[in-house]
Design a protein around this motif. Sequence first.
Motif, mmCIF file in Angstrom:
data_model
loop_
_atom_site.group_PDB
_atom_site.id
_atom_site.type_symbol
_atom_site.label_atom_id
_atom_site.label_comp_id
_atom_site.label_asym_id
_atom_site.label_seq_id
_atom_site.Cartn_x
_atom_site.Cartn_y
_atom_site.Cartn_z
ATOM 1 N N LEU A 1 4.070 5.488 -5.809
ATOM 2 C CA LEU A 1 3.989 5.598 -7.257
ATOM 3 C C LEU A 1 2.918 6.409 -7.717
ATOM 4 C CD1 LEU A 1 4.464 1.783 -8.124
ATOM 5 C CD2 LEU A 1 5.867 3.513 -8.631
ATOM 6 N N GLU A 2 1.691 6.496 -7.010
ATOM 7 C CA GLU A 2 0.513 7.373 -7.473
ATOM 8 C C GLU A 2 1.102 9.016 -7.357
ATOM 9 O OE1 GLU A 2 -2.780 6.855 -5.151
ATOM 10 O OE2 GLU A 2 -3.237 4.662 -5.945
ATOM 11 N N THR A 3 1.788 9.203 -6.262
ATOM 12 C CA THR A 3 2.193 10.702 -5.862
ATOM 13 C C THR A 3 3.609 11.115 -6.469
ATOM 14 O OG1 THR A 3 2.931 10.000 -3.770
ATOM 15 C CG2 THR A 3 0.661 10.714 -3.882
ATOM 16 N N SER B 1 6.564 10.541 -10.166
ATOM 17 C CA SER B 1 6.589 10.414 -11.410
ATOM 18 C C SER B 1 7.298 9.296 -11.831
ATOM 19 C CB SER B 1 7.231 11.858 -12.004
ATOM 20 O OG SER B 1 8.571 11.625 -11.712
ATOM 21 N N ARG C 1 2.366 1.633 -3.419
ATOM 22 C CA ARG C 1 1.267 2.154 -4.400
ATOM 23 C C ARG C 1 1.090 3.460 -4.201
ATOM 24 N NH1 ARG C 1 -3.637 3.265 -4.595
ATOM 25 N NH2 ARG C 1 -4.166 3.007 -2.395
ATOM 26 N N LYS C 2 0.871 4.017 -3.072
ATOM 27 C CA LYS C 2 0.831 5.395 -2.858
ATOM 28 C C LYS C 2 2.019 6.054 -3.202
ATOM 29 C CE LYS C 2 -3.211 6.172 -0.195
ATOM 30 N NZ LYS C 2 -4.275 7.152 -0.964
ATOM 31 N N GLU D 1 0.730 -1.147 -0.108
ATOM 32 C CA GLU D 1 -0.103 -0.128 -0.015
ATOM 33 C C GLU D 1 0.882 1.427 0.089
ATOM 34 O OE1 GLU D 1 -3.186 2.556 0.101
ATOM 35 O OE2 GLU D 1 -3.103 0.359 -0.726
ATOM 36 N N GLN E 1 8.024 5.097 -12.380
ATOM 37 C CA GLN E 1 7.133 3.810 -12.709
ATOM 38 C C GLN E 1 7.405 2.804 -12.092
ATOM 39 O OE1 GLN E 1 9.605 5.408 -15.317
ATOM 40 N NE2 GLN E 1 8.040 6.798 -15.714
#
Length: 182
Positions: free
Chosen positions: A130-132, A134, A127-128, A124, A136
Amino acid sequence: MAKLVSKTYGEALFELAVEEEKVDVFMEEITEIRKILAENTDFSRFMNHPKILKEEKLEVLENVFRGRIADELTGFLTLIVTKDRYHEIDAILDYFLAEIKSYKGIGIAYVTTASALNSGQQKEVERKLLETTSYQQMEMHYHTDESLIGGMVIRIGDRVVDSSIKTKLSELTRQLMKIQLS
């Protein structure tokens, strides 16, 4: 000075990897070389010993690496020994790996928590991030520090996000001290 040496040689190796289209090959082999050098401290002592002739060092280097890694990397290691920069090998290879990871969009995150995170929590956090960001892909390093009390500290490069209870208590203490002084 050490930073300049590692940047100069690390950048040259990075440019060679991109130019030769061997980014993945070099990254994999440099990672293995780092492990080998870390496990064999006698090799580093030998390569850094001032009384051992450069020719002997080059011969050992050839015997150890020739045919086992890319010829360009063997040549690069030979150059480092020839230029008396072997004592900077760790910094040079670290710089190279950081450049490659940046080039490939891989972020390196150091996450410190008060107690160990389970695999679901780790996924988790990744994942967070990677979302916030740039990036990959993330290379995650998890550590525990009970003195944080709770929350977490995340460091990616020179950016730090500190949401630990320890830091919040310290900030609260500073604010209370200002109130009492007024």
